[in-house]
Write an enzyme that holds these catalytic residues in place. Structure first.
Site, PDB file in Angstrom:
ATOM      1  N   ARG A   1       0.853  -1.187   0.000  1.00 43.34           N
ATOM      2  CA  ARG A   1       0.000   0.000   0.000  1.00 43.34           C
ATOM      3  C   ARG A   1       0.886   1.233   0.000  1.00 43.34           C
ATOM      4  O   ARG A   1       1.676   1.415   0.925  1.00 43.34           O
ATOM      5  CB  ARG A   1      -0.928   0.001   1.213  1.00 43.34           C
ATOM      6  CG  ARG A   1      -1.763   1.270   1.316  1.00 43.34           C
ATOM      7  CD  ARG A   1      -2.674   1.295   2.537  1.00 43.34           C
ATOM      8  NE  ARG A   1      -3.418   2.556   2.588  1.00 43.34           N
ATOM      9  CZ  ARG A   1      -3.322   3.435   3.594  1.00 43.34           C
ATOM     10  NH1 ARG A   1      -2.533   3.187   4.627  1.00 43.34           N
ATOM     11  NH2 ARG A   1      -4.007   4.566   3.576  1.00 43.34           N
TER      12      ARG A   1
ATOM     13  N   HIS B   1      -2.765  11.073   0.513  1.00 43.35           N
ATOM     14  CA  HIS B   1      -2.300  10.824   1.892  1.00 43.35           C
ATOM     15  C   HIS B   1      -1.656  12.097   2.405  1.00 43.35           C
ATOM     16  O   HIS B   1      -0.463  12.154   2.708  1.00 43.35           O
ATOM     17  CB  HIS B   1      -1.316   9.639   1.912  1.00 43.35           C
ATOM     18  CG  HIS B   1      -1.126   9.032   3.277  1.00 43.35           C
ATOM     19  ND1 HIS B   1      -1.280   7.678   3.536  1.00 43.35           N
ATOM     20  CD2 HIS B   1      -0.782   9.599   4.449  1.00 43.35           C
ATOM     21  CE1 HIS B   1      -1.023   7.452   4.828  1.00 43.35           C
ATOM     22  NE2 HIS B   1      -0.716   8.596   5.402  1.00 43.35           N
TER      23      HIS B   1
ATOM     24  N   GLU C   1      -7.657   8.834   5.850  1.00 41.81           N
ATOM     25  CA  GLU C   1      -7.997   9.421   7.149  1.00 41.81           C
ATOM     26  C   GLU C   1      -8.537  10.859   7.093  1.00 41.81           C
ATOM     27  O   GLU C   1      -7.877  11.832   7.513  1.00 41.81           O
ATOM     28  CB  GLU C   1      -6.780   9.360   8.089  1.00 41.81           C
ATOM     29  CG  GLU C   1      -6.323   7.959   8.339  1.00 41.81           C
ATOM     30  CD  GLU C   1      -5.209   7.890   9.368  1.00 41.81           C
ATOM     31  OE1 GLU C   1      -4.517   8.890   9.591  1.00 41.81           O
ATOM     32  OE2 GLU C   1      -5.041   6.802   9.945  1.00 41.81           O
TER      33      GLU C   1
ATOM     34  N   ASN D   1      -7.434   2.041   9.620  1.00 39.37           N
ATOM     35  CA  ASN D   1      -6.119   2.282  10.228  1.00 39.37           C
ATOM     36  C   ASN D   1      -6.316   2.224  11.740  1.00 39.37           C
ATOM     37  O   ASN D   1      -7.098   3.018  12.289  1.00 39.37           O
ATOM     38  CB  ASN D   1      -5.576   3.653   9.827  1.00 39.37           C
ATOM     39  CG  ASN D   1      -5.168   3.711   8.366  1.00 39.37           C
ATOM     40  OD1 ASN D   1      -5.203   2.693   7.666  1.00 39.37           O
ATOM     41  ND2 ASN D   1      -4.768   4.880   7.898  1.00 39.37           N
TER      42      ASN D   1
ATOM     43  N   TYR E   1      -4.540   1.672  15.687  1.00 42.98           N
ATOM     44  CA  TYR E   1      -3.334   1.689  16.517  1.00 42.98           C
ATOM     45  C   TYR E   1      -3.603   1.477  17.990  1.00 42.98           C
ATOM     46  O   TYR E   1      -2.820   0.810  18.685  1.00 42.98           O
ATOM     47  CB  TYR E   1      -2.573   3.010  16.321  1.00 42.98           C
ATOM     48  CG  TYR E   1      -1.969   3.121  14.942  1.00 42.98           C
ATOM     49  CD1 TYR E   1      -2.719   3.567  13.856  1.00 42.98           C
ATOM     50  CD2 TYR E   1      -0.655   2.727  14.713  1.00 42.98           C
ATOM     51  CE1 TYR E   1      -2.180   3.641  12.591  1.00 42.98           C
ATOM     52  CE2 TYR E   1      -0.099   2.792  13.449  1.00 42.98           C
ATOM     53  CZ  TYR E   1      -0.870   3.248  12.383  1.00 42.98           C
ATOM     54  OH  TYR E   1      -0.329   3.304  11.123  1.00 42.98           O
TER      55      TYR E   1
ATOM     56  N   GLU F   1      -3.577   0.015   7.943  1.00 44.90           N
ATOM     57  CA  GLU F   1      -2.429   0.371   8.788  1.00 44.90           C
ATOM     58  C   GLU F   1      -2.602  -0.217  10.184  1.00 44.90           C
ATOM     59  O   GLU F   1      -3.706  -0.185  10.724  1.00 44.90           O
ATOM     60  CB  GLU F   1      -2.272   1.898   8.948  1.00 44.90           C
ATOM     61  CG  GLU F   1      -1.762   2.616   7.741  1.00 44.90           C
ATOM     62  CD  GLU F   1      -1.667   4.112   7.987  1.00 44.90           C
ATOM     63  OE1 GLU F   1      -1.477   4.530   9.150  1.00 44.90           O
ATOM     64  OE2 GLU F   1      -1.819   4.883   7.014  1.00 44.90           O
TER      65      GLU F   1
HETATM   66  O1  LIG Z   1       1.314   7.730  13.177  1.00 42.02           O
HETATM   67  C1  LIG Z   1       1.603   6.596  12.421  1.00 42.02           C
HETATM   68  C2  LIG Z   1       0.783   6.630  11.126  1.00 42.02           C
HETATM   69  C3  LIG Z   1       1.223   7.741  10.158  1.00 42.02           C
HETATM   70  O2  LIG Z   1       2.605   7.660   9.904  1.00 42.02           O
HETATM   71  C4  LIG Z   1       0.401   7.568   8.869  1.00 42.02           C
HETATM   72  O3  LIG Z   1       0.829   8.443   7.824  1.00 42.02           O
HETATM   73  C5  LIG Z   1      -1.066   7.861   9.138  1.00 42.02           C
HETATM   74  O4  LIG Z   1      -1.904   7.299   8.131  1.00 42.02           O
HETATM   75  C6  LIG Z   1      -1.469   7.378  10.510  1.00 42.02           C
HETATM   76  N1  LIG Z   1      -2.686   7.454  11.052  1.00 42.02           N
HETATM   77  C7  LIG Z   1      -2.597   7.004  12.311  1.00 42.02           C
HETATM   78  C8  LIG Z   1      -3.728   6.952  13.275  1.00 42.02           C
HETATM   79  C9  LIG Z   1      -4.099   8.392  13.592  1.00 42.02           C
HETATM   80  C10 LIG Z   1      -4.502   8.545  15.000  1.00 42.02           C
HETATM   81  C11 LIG Z   1      -3.801   7.925  16.019  1.00 42.02           C
HETATM   82  C12 LIG Z   1      -4.214   8.095  17.324  1.00 42.02           C
HETATM   83  C13 LIG Z   1      -5.290   8.917  17.613  1.00 42.02           C
HETATM   84  C14 LIG Z   1      -5.947   9.533  16.565  1.00 42.02           C
HETATM   85  C15 LIG Z   1      -5.562   9.348  15.265  1.00 42.02           C
HETATM   86  C16 LIG Z   1      -1.310   6.626  12.551  1.00 42.02           C
HETATM   87  N2  LIG Z   1      -0.629   6.847  11.424  1.00 42.02           N
END
Ligand SMILES: OC[C@@H]1[C@@H](O)[C@H](O)[C@@H](O)c2[nH]c(CCc3ccccc3)c[n+]21
Length: 453
Positions: free
Chosen positions: A82, A126, A171, A296, A298, A357
């Site tokens: 991706r 992006h 996002e 995505n 986390y 992600e």
């Molecule tokens: O932060 C790590 C990655 C970025 O490097 C990516 O470009 C991006 O798509 C991305 N999105 C998120 C989640 C965004 C997020 C995390 C925690 C709380 C709110 C929103 C984490 N990441």
């Protein structure tokens, strides 16, 4: 012997394993060969915006090293990759003339991936908006829906038959909350009035691109959302109200209109006088049916009522009982399962989902030691979250694949190179790549269809 130790984590046949990146975070050479400036070129070169004054001028030098990075993907057994296309590399002013050399970079990349037997998953946008469009109002200008669809058409036609899975926008929430509400990301505005308008235009642009794809494209198209589930901090009514506001402002703001439900009611309370109504025909465009949805994921949040926390009036309570990554995100795999089940319910239970992600930032040394990068915390995060994802599939979630964030250590936006998410280490002094222990594990997970977990 507990059932846990004997259970198999074999994933369904055809489950698609890959890794993800984004143009501005890895390519470098952002102004080379006729490319136009993006809002991230401007933002990163504005003093004070970036940790350690880092910029994407070089990043992982992927623009020049893409062949070696495809070799890296093969060593990782990746089945898919991706990536995002830089709009201003392809159309320097964002609208009008095409930069052939910019388009050629992606043409060679896609052909290289196909020759390697790796499926390209392309994201149109992006976060790196052409600066020339920002000068015309960017996401605040309703014309951007047409600009975006025209840009999409260039790619849909160029890559017809080669790129079969498209993501329109990565996002919407981060684009708007980061770029227009709090100003932490490009273009760095801080206005609830602007955020509401930008959010609506991001959705309209997505819909316009989907419509255009139906006219000229071939394959599947969807959008990529970040969802961070909000768990109750207590059973106090004010905390549940705060949880609902936080869930609406992050997880439903874009999902609900995309699914034809219009904006969540709570946004009127969150944005107050900054909220506004929009024409009904916009919502038909926004809810153009898609073929898949990207998630995505986390971490989760546990928000409590916080009257001073503008504009959502909710603040996450730190869950000190669990580990936290270098970005301060709680490690809580069960919430990954819950989110996948929730999203499947919210999208009708049939829409194919993809984890576009998932990953974690931990401290890694600046260079490999005896040719290795031991990253036990990232190994643990990967193992536990792949198992949590398997649990979701077992609950009937129509999950089609997983893209690890990220293929490479890269520019973590305004945090610069200080946060490493890669399953492959990059020595930014030499550009040397070293597959980390987490990458070695991931390659084995793919080879064994998950059995190794
Ligand atoms: O932060 C790590 C990655 C970025 O490097 C990516 O470009 C991006 O798509 C991305 N999105 C998120 C989640 C965004 C997020 C995390 C925690 C709380 C709110 C929103 C984490 N990441």
């Amino acid at each position: 012997m507990s059932s846990e130790t004997t259970r198999s984590y074999r994933f369904p046949e055809g489950f698609l394993w890959g890794a993800a990146t984004a143009a501005y975070q890895i390519e470098g050479s952002s102004m080379a060969d006729g490319a136009g400036e993006s809002i991230w070129d401007r933002f990163s070169h504005t003093p004070g915006n970036m940790k350690d004054g880092d910029t994407g001028d070089v990043a992982c030098d992927h623009y020049n090293r893409w062949r070696e990075d495809i070799e890296l993907m093969k060593r990782l057994n990746l089945q898919a990759y991706r990536f995002s296309v830089s709009w201003s590399r392809v159309i320097p002013e964002g609208r009008g003339a095409i930069n052939a050399k910019g388009l050629d970079f992606y043409d060679r990349l896609v052909d290289g991936l196909l020759e390697a037997g790796i499926e390209p998953l392309a994201t149109l946008y992006h976060w790196d908006l052409p600066a020339a469009l920002d000068d015309r109002g960017g996401w605040l200008n309703p014309d951007i829906a047409d600009w975006f669809a025209d840009y999409g058409q260039v790619l849909f036609e160029t890559f017809k038959g080669r790129v079969k899975t498209w993501g329109t926008i990565n996002e919407p929430w981060v684009i708007v909350d980061g770029g227009y509400l709090h100003g932490a990301l490009a273009p760095g505005h801080r206005s609830a009035f602007e955020a509401v308008i930008a959010g609506h235009n991001v959705l309209r642009a997505h819909g316009a691109a989907v419509k255009r794809f139906r006219e000229v494209g071939e394959g599947r198209i969807g959008i990529v959302l970040n969802i961070e589930p909000k768990y109750p901090a207590s059973d106090k009514p004010e905390d549940e109200a705060a949880r609902k506001r936080a869930e609406a402002q992050m997880n439903r703001w874009f999902l609900d209109p995309l699914m034809g439900r219009g904006y969540p009611e709570e946004l009127k309370d969150v944005y107050g006088e900054a909220w506004r109504e929009f024409p009904r025909e916009d919502f038909e465009l926004i809810a153009e049916p898609t073929d898949w949805m990207g998630l995505n994921w986390y971490t989760r949040a546990v928000p409590e009522n916080a009257p001073d926390a503008w504009p959502v009036r909710a603040r996450p309570v730190k869950q000190v009982q669990h580990a936290h990554t270098e970005t301060g995100w709680e490690v809580y795999p069960p919430a990954f399962t819950d989110t996948l089940v929730w999203l499947s319910e919210q999208t009708g239970g049939k829409l194919p989902l993809m984890v576009t992600e998932n990953g974690s930032a931990w401290y890694d040394p600046p260079h490999a030691i005896e040719g290795r990068i031991h990253d036990p915390m990232r190994v643990h995060y990967l193992q536990t979250h792949l198992k949590a994802m398997h649990d979701a599939i077992g609950k009937g979630v129509p999950l089609r694949g997983y893209m690890a964030w990220s293929l490479l250590d890269n520019l973590e936006w305004s945090l610069g190179y200080s946060k490493r998410f890669g399953i492959t280490h990059v020595n930014f002094a030499t550009q040397e790549r070293t597959i980390k222990d987490s990458g070695l594990l991931y390659a084995e997970v793919i080879r064994s269809h998950g059995e190794v977990l």
